[in-house]
Design a protein around this motif. Sequence first.
Motif: not given
Length: 321
Positions: A254-256, A285-298, A300-312
């Motif tokens: 994944d990537v911003g 969409s519209g995400a900067f580098h490392g947004f999932y760590d720097l803005a996990p409550e956003s 986009a951050g929550a959606a990113c983590v959910a997608a990662r967890e689903s794959w795992l």
Amino acid sequence: MELPRPPYDPELAAVLPTLDGRAPVGMTADQLPYYRSLPFPSIEEQIGDRPVRCAHHTIPGYDDARIEVTVLSRVDHETPGPGIYHLHGGGMVMGDRFAAAAPLIEWVLKYDAVAVTVEYRLAPEHPDPVPVEDCYAGLRWTAANADALRFDPTRLLMFGGSGGGGLAAGTALLTRDRGGPALLGLLLQCPMIDDRNETVSSRQYDGTGVWDRTSNLTAWTAVLGTRRGTAAVSPYAAAARATDLSGLPPTFIDVGEAEVFRDEDVAFASAIWAAGGNAELHVWSGAFHGFYDLAPESSAGAACVAARESWLERLLVRARR
């Protein structure tokens, strides 16, 4: 001339001003000591009062050096489960093995996994091939000690973000080509994989965001020296140089949308598909580098983590069948 570029997600854009002085934007070589000195939470602070055990080991690294690894497991861990080998981010020039370790702690608790995070040596003091060879040495040690660490060697996956994602991609190519430890999966978050900096996205984001073109050039120069951008760069150092991506394990990328690494990461996923491999790609969409760590409550951050967890989760469920 400044290129037009996708705008930041408004919720994430509001976070950027809070990162002034902490995000390496426009980083030059002389500024590296400053960014290295910025404090990060210790592993003890990240674990808190959760029932996770932390053990430190000194192991053989590249060229007879000694490097450190830390093993995380549940206090009540007994039955072998997944193994997770972690390579930290920081552009291969900063950070330590405890940087962004929060997902490891969560996976140790959720899946009763054993996580190993490695202290590979950093550039420019230790240029290529030291970082990736240290990572490969750590992977071999982890797999060789599966019984002692109590994890299932057939369920070993590798995880890295940013510079660590680039090293994870290079290490995956090394273990494939050398007949090293087999990997169940490869989890890459916004990996740093192309030293050439010729893509559109590498030119769109300079002087803005979290990790920009200038910082990227500085880091790659530290890793590769005068070889940066030339034909003398190995695919193990910069995985975008690989011409054959067959034989890789199932890969999550994944990537911003609004970051330097966007185009090289999309191209890497495409090259895996072209080689007949399996890759899941998310461009946020519209995400900067490392947004999932720097803005996990956003959002986009929550959606990113959910997608990662689903794959795992899907990967581990398939492995149990």
